[in-house]
Enzyme design. Structure first.
Site, PDB file in Angstrom:
ATOM      1  N   SER A  83       0.828  -1.195   0.000  1.00 53.80           N
ATOM      2  CA  SER A  83       0.000   0.000   0.000  1.00 53.80           C
ATOM      3  C   SER A  83       0.867   1.252   0.000  1.00 53.80           C
ATOM      4  CB  SER A  83      -0.900  -0.009   1.241  1.00 53.80           C
ATOM      5  OG  SER A  83      -1.692   1.144   1.281  1.00 53.80           O
ATOM      6  N   GLY A  84       0.557   2.180  -0.921  1.00 53.32           N
ATOM      7  CA  GLY A  84       1.315   3.412  -1.031  1.00 53.32           C
ATOM      8  C   GLY A  84       2.458   3.361  -2.015  1.00 53.32           C
ATOM      9  N   THR A 132      -2.153   1.859  -7.942  1.00 56.53           N
ATOM     10  CA  THR A 132      -3.342   2.448  -8.563  1.00 56.53           C
ATOM     11  C   THR A 132      -2.954   3.507  -9.583  1.00 56.53           C
ATOM     12  OG1 THR A 132      -4.610   2.038  -6.545  1.00 56.53           O
ATOM     13  CG2 THR A 132      -5.509   3.632  -8.111  1.00 56.53           C
ATOM     14  N   ASN A 189      -0.988   5.058   3.304  1.00 56.29           N
ATOM     15  CA  ASN A 189      -1.420   5.638   2.025  1.00 56.29           C
ATOM     16  C   ASN A 189      -2.747   6.340   2.231  1.00 56.29           C
ATOM     17  OD1 ASN A 189      -1.893   6.266  -0.622  1.00 56.29           O
ATOM     18  ND2 ASN A 189      -2.097   4.185  -1.354  1.00 56.29           N
ATOM     19  N   SER A 238      -5.548   4.297  -0.309  1.00 56.51           N
ATOM     20  CA  SER A 238      -5.142   2.895  -0.407  1.00 56.51           C
ATOM     21  C   SER A 238      -6.291   2.046  -0.943  1.00 56.51           C
ATOM     22  CB  SER A 238      -4.718   2.383   0.971  1.00 56.51           C
ATOM     23  OG  SER A 238      -4.410   1.014   0.930  1.00 56.51           O
ATOM     24  N   SER A 239      -6.000   1.210  -1.950  1.00 54.79           N
ATOM     25  CA  SER A 239      -7.006   0.281  -2.482  1.00 54.79           C
ATOM     26  C   SER A 239      -7.176  -0.865  -1.494  1.00 54.79           C
ATOM     27  CB  SER A 239      -6.569  -0.257  -3.844  1.00 54.79           C
ATOM     28  OG  SER A 239      -6.453   0.771  -4.782  1.00 54.79           O
ATOM     29  N   GLY A 244       0.167  -6.196  -2.369  1.00 50.95           N
ATOM     30  CA  GLY A 244       1.423  -6.921  -2.235  1.00 50.95           C
ATOM     31  C   GLY A 244       1.479  -7.712  -0.952  1.00 50.95           C
ATOM     32  N   GLU A 254       2.091  -8.740   2.723  1.00 52.04           N
ATOM     33  CA  GLU A 254       2.000  -7.918   3.920  1.00 52.04           C
ATOM     34  C   GLU A 254       2.578  -8.662   5.115  1.00 52.04           C
ATOM     35  OE1 GLU A 254      -1.829  -6.347   4.732  1.00 52.04           O
ATOM     36  OE2 GLU A 254      -1.955  -5.198   2.871  1.00 52.04           O
TER      37      GLU A 254
END
Length: 1045
Positions: free
Chosen positions: A146-147, A151, A196, A199-200, A417, A419
């Site tokens: 994330s970040g 996206t 983020n 974040s998605s 990704g 984690e």
């Protein structure tokens, strides 16, 4: 000539142009007059400063430190993209870089993958061209934590296709919907996290469908593992999904009122409730408030709300569907505010709403069960709403052309990704890491397969590559009957008292001997200190992660939330883990059926700061993204490969036999070249169409030799070319000068002789014509007469009148007197016509009024000359000057002109201020709000005015009618304008009498006389003889007036 290079923001090497603007490079692709775009090898000359553009060219490719140092060099120079073969590694710069313009898109359009510097556009263009040329579906896999910019990377690819692909009206609609699907999905599926701000919280696979022309004509989206737990609670400093805040902050007041919402996100428990694993008491955990405000500096919820509403409309949502969708979002917020209370362990709803009566219809629950049921329902509603939303978007993107069922596809996979959390992982994190294990397995297999296929195509022996095969970890999770998911399903669905402990014991009994599985019971003493008794650890390819046991909850409602609606289905319900496993298997099938491209996104720091390089964080991401493993697989064979033609074209100057041109086969030329360079047999292999170089140092040495050789070649070429060009230039100039001189001298001599003959003939004819000028036209004088006429006409052309008032005209010769008169008349008519065409309607109306005034007053009234330069106005009274009562009395009558006047009474001639209004039918005298007298134009017998410069005039009206009071004596400061307007409105231009002496008038049946006598100033008063005496000023410019009592 000095050869120089410079670096531009995209990382390309630009050869600076020479003094004359010329650029020449056999191995370069021209991009414009400002320079040329060199091939990728040209950047190796600056590798010490900016690193290498392909990690495959790292000398110490097994060193993680060398890998990260190359990233650091490029990140410092704002070069955020680097290759690992065909894999793109992207660093998030946390700031805007000017590398995504339309010019950059055109630079990468249709260009070979290795001819330009690394860029996300190069990956998108390479997939597009492969789809078009090979006819095989493509996919682009984008991964990272994330970040890291996943996206944004997918957005850039969509924007690239929207700009560069062919377009039409229908195609443009699909492009707009593809682009506008992003803000909608981000609103419902993205949230602010600690890492983020956007974040998605779901995985997304999008298929972009192209027709035979290469134009995007449709699309399809598949979503994976939405983080539904975020609906009911968030971590410290995080937010719920964007759509909740956008609706509350940006929604219209009427919309919020219909939905029953307030413009304050702090009023809703789901937007302020914080998840904390350290709280054991339910009430204390529920009452924990998020210490961070809902607003985020980088997010403008109001503007995002407008963008989402616009996007929904573009996608095809109607107003009713949008309203229904927002009703569901609002219902989730209301559901979160439902509170429970009760005694004896039984929960009941305490909030003062109609829903509290529903608590009587359900079986008794305790507080924990009731709260869990509410949260489960909220998550299920939001999750199914999100699935419906994706399906609705898919319906709008569907390819609807029945004429052709065939289309090509490029897939975009934007997925979370690997984690590794500092705390114990949950079920969603377990699914995320399982997904990344499968993707890593697919990634390694496809990379090895592409390498092996290329080696076989080139006839080079394939050498097996040793690498870590994570299939053993995937089997540990997904193996049928023995994997963790199968055990989880069995434990969740079996009858009896199943619990977390029984699930953990079954795991230990089934997979306890697996090398990548550890529990507190099976671990050594050191590991037990950091593991809980309710945890197990998986040794993933990217690191070790601890997970809570996740199978059962004492609240059976969590597993039965929607069972009553699905009782007709006799199958055993699938668990979330099994559903995710099935969807992941389907995703693997989709990816295996396509030609993949990879984008690995890396986040440089957790603070979201531009220019900051956190080595520890980046090393962690490099590990779990499997970048070192991918590099090792890629470098297991040969680090560099190029077609013979490209290699020979670039390096042929290093060998005398191949320079300047090789006449034989390209393969033989490359063999001669590498033999001259001293390549050892173990350093390279010759394929069918390519040369393969094993070690980067071999390529670096070749490139350095070329850089050194360039200067000698340039000097030699310049010397030879300058000598040849100067000699050739001199010979051409000398020969040209001789020919030109001879030719020019002949031309000059012939011109001089011809001019002499013409001059003699002209003089002869002119003299003869002058002698015969008085006679009739004959051959002897026709030249002279024609010349005289021509001279007159040319003189007339230069001295035509400039305007209508200019009466000048050149004197014509005797033969052209009549023609001169005609021309003068035509010229004057033309000037008059041009002048009339330029007159505007307003000016024309002004002139018409001035003409009427001229007919009436010219040479008759003394102050007329002073009125000529003054423009007449449409009225002297504005709407504010007219009493509303007067306007009401006028009704529909339109006032054409109004002016303030002074009326002199018949009795004593006292001055009274009045207003004179002119309408279509009559002249009206007004006193404040009263209509004192109306004189219709038909009854107006005449108008009398003196010839002096005073402003008095008399309106002669009949006195036999009771409505009329007889003649009216008025005085106006604008007498010329007023009488002209009155004459035009009443068509009385011929009834205006301008007298030299006294003026007689009749009022109320009695006659009166106005006498005019000279004086120093204008005075109006009653004289001793009973007449109205007007003392006229001697100076016509005096405009002062004094009324005597």
């Amino acid at each position: 000539m000095e050869l120089r290079i410079q670096l531009i923001p995209t990382g390309e090497i630009i050869l600076a142009p020479g003094k004359n603007g010329e650029n020449y490079c056999h191995s370069c692709k021209v991009v414009g007059s400002d320079g040329v775009r060199a091939m990728m090898e040209s950047a190796l000359t600056a590798r010490d400063r900016v690193g290498v553009q392909d990690f495959v060219l790292l000398e110490n490719y097994t060193s993680e430190a060398a890998f990260i140092e190359n990233l650091r060099k490029r990140f410092k120079e704002n070069l955020i993209y680097t290759y690992i073969g065909s894999v793109l590694v992207s660093m998030n710069p946390y700031r805007d870089l000017e590398i995504y313009t339309k010019n950059h898109m055109e630079r990468y359009r249709g260009v070979n993958f290795y001819e330009v510097s690394p860029h996300i556009y190069a990956v998108g263009d390479n997939s597009y061209r492969s789809m078009r040329t090979e006819g095989k579906d493509q996919c682009i896999l984008i991964s990272g934590e994330s970040g890291a910019g996943k996206t944004e990377a997918s957005k850039k690819i969509l924007q690239y296709y929207a700009v560069t692909c062919p377009a039409s009206d229908k195609v443009q609609t699909i492009k707009d919907r593809l682009l506008q699907s992003n803000p909608v999905l981000e609103a419902f599926g993205n949230a602010k996290t600690l890492r983020n701000d956007n974040s998605s919280r779901f995985g997304k696979y999008m298929d972009i469908q192209f027709d035979f022309k290469g134009a995007p004509v449709g699309g399809h989206i598949i979503n994976y593992l939405l983080e539904k737990s975020r609906v009911v609670h968030q971590n410290h400093g995080e937010r719920n999904f964007h759509i909740f805040y956008q609706l509350i902050e940006g929604g219209e007041e009427d919309l919020l009122r219909r939905l029953g919402l307030e413009r304050n996100s702090q009023q809703y428990q789901f937007l302020v409730k914080v998840s904390d694993n350290n709280y054991t008491d339910l009430n204390s955990r529920q009452n924990q408030i998020n210490p961070f405000p809902p607003g985020v500096s980088s997010i403008n919820d109001r503007s995002e709300w407008k963008a989402v509403k616009k996007a929904l409309t573009v996608i095809g949502f109607n107003e009713d569907e949008i309203e229904e969708l927002l009703n569901i979002i609002a219902s989730v917020l209301h559901l979160g505010n439902v509170q429970y209370g009760g005694e004896d362990g039984t929960a009941c709803i305490t909030t003062d709403t109609q829903i509290k009566y529903l608590s009587r219809l359900v079986s008794p629950l305790n507080l924990e069960q009731a709260s869990s049921a509410r949260d489960a329902l909220s998550k299920a509603v939001y999750g199914r709403t999100f699935t419906w939303l994706v399906n609705k978007i898919n319906a709008s993107l569907a390819y609807k052309d029945d004429s052709s069922k065939h289309y090509s596809v490029i897939g975009l996979l934007d997925i979370y990704g690997f984690e590794v959390s500092k705390t114990t992982g949950n079920f969603e994190q377990f699914c995320i890491n399982y997904c990344n294990e499968k993707l890593q397995q697919l990634f390694i297999e496809l990379t090895l397969k592409s390498e092996q296929d290329e080696y076989e195509a080139e006839g080079i022996t394939w050498e097996p590559v040793q690498y870590f095969n994570n299939k053993i970890i995937c089997d540990l999770v997904e193996e049928k009957f023995k994997g963790i998911i199968s055990i989880l399903d069995e434990e969740c669905l079996r009858p009896g008292d199943a619990s977390d402990i029984t699930f953990l014991e079954k795991l230990e009994g089934t997979v306890g001997g697996h090398a990548h599985f550890v529990t507190h019971k099976l671990a050594d003493g050191k590991t037990r200190k950091v593991m809980g008794r309710d945890e197990f650890r998986l040794l993933h390819y990217a690191g070790e992660v601890n997970y809570n046991v996740m199978c059962m909850s004492e609240n059976k409602i969590l597993n039965q939330c929607f069972d009553r609606e699905e009782l007709s289905d006799k199958k055993r319900p699938e668990t979330a883990a099994t559903q995710f496993k099935a969807s992941l298997a389907k995703l693997m099938e989709i990816l295996m059926s396509k030609e993949p491209s990879y984008v690995r996104c890396i986040k440089p720091n957790d603070a979201k700061q531009a220019g900051r390089f956190d080595e520890v964080l980046i090393r962690h991401q490099v590990k779990y993204l499997g970048l070192m493993e991918n590099l090792r697989v890629r470098r297991a064979g040969f680090s560099y490969r190029r077609h013979y033609e490209v290699f020979l074209r670039r390096y042929k100057s290093l060998c005398p036999e191949t320079w300047p041109n090789w006449q034989g086969k390209k393969q033989d030329g490359v063999a001669t070249l590498v033999k001259h360079l001293g390549y050892k047999p173990e350093e390279y292999k010759m394929g069918r169409s390519k040369i393969f170089i094993r070690f980067p140092k071999t390529l670096f040495a070749t490139e350095d030799a070329l850089e050194t050789r360039k200067h000698g070649i340039a000097t030699k070429l310049q010397a030879g070319w300058r000598g040849y060009s100067q000699k050739s230039k001199y010979q051409k100039l000398r020969n040209a000068a001789i020919v030109f001189q001879a030719y020019w001298r002949g031309i000059l001599a012939r011109r001089r002789a011809q001019r002499k003959r013409q001059a003699a003939n002209t003089i002869r004819r002119f003299i003869k014509g002058f002698i015969y000028r008085r006679k009739e036209r004959c051959p002897e004088n026709e030249y002279f007469l024609d010349y005289v006429r021509y001279s007159f006409l040319m003189n007339l052309r230069r001295n035509l009148p400039k305007n209508i008032l200019d009466k000048s005209w050149p004197t014509p010769p005797a033969a052209l007197v009549e023609a001169s008169d005609h021309l003068r008349t035509l010229c004057m008519q033309n000037m008059v016509w041009n002048y009339c065409k330029k007159i505007s309607p307003e000016w024309k109306h002004q002139l018409e009024q001035k003409m009427v005034a001229s007919e009436i007053f010219k040479d008759k009234k003394d102050n007329y000359p002073q009125s000529v330069p003054k423009l007449f106005v449409s009225t002297r009274l504005n709407g504010e000057d007219i009493n509303p009562k007067v306007a009401q009395c006028l009704g529909s009558e339109k006032m054409k002109y109004g002016v303030s006047v002074t009326k002199y009474d018949r009795k004593g001639y006292k001055a009274r201020p009045r207003q004179l209004l002119l309408t279509n039918d009559s002249a009206i005298i007004v006193e404040e709000g009263k209509l004192k007298q109306r004189i219709e134009y038909g009854t107006l017998k005449g108008i009398s005015v003196s010839s002096l410069s005073d402003g008095l005039f008399v309106l002669h009206a009949p006195s036999d009618d009771n409505k009329q009071k007889g003649d009216v004596v008025l005085q106006s400061d604008h007498v010329i304008e007023t009488l002209t307007k009155l004459a035009i409105c009443g068509d009385k231009a011929n009834n205006v009498n301008i007298t030299q002496g006294s003026i007689k008038f009749t009022a109320h049946g009695k006659e009166g006389i106005i006498d005019f006598t000279p004086g120093s100033e204008l005075l109006v008063a009653k004289s001793k003889n009973g007449h109205l005496s007007v003392l006229k000023p001697l100076n016509p410019h005096l405009n002062q007036r004094r009324s005597l009592p």
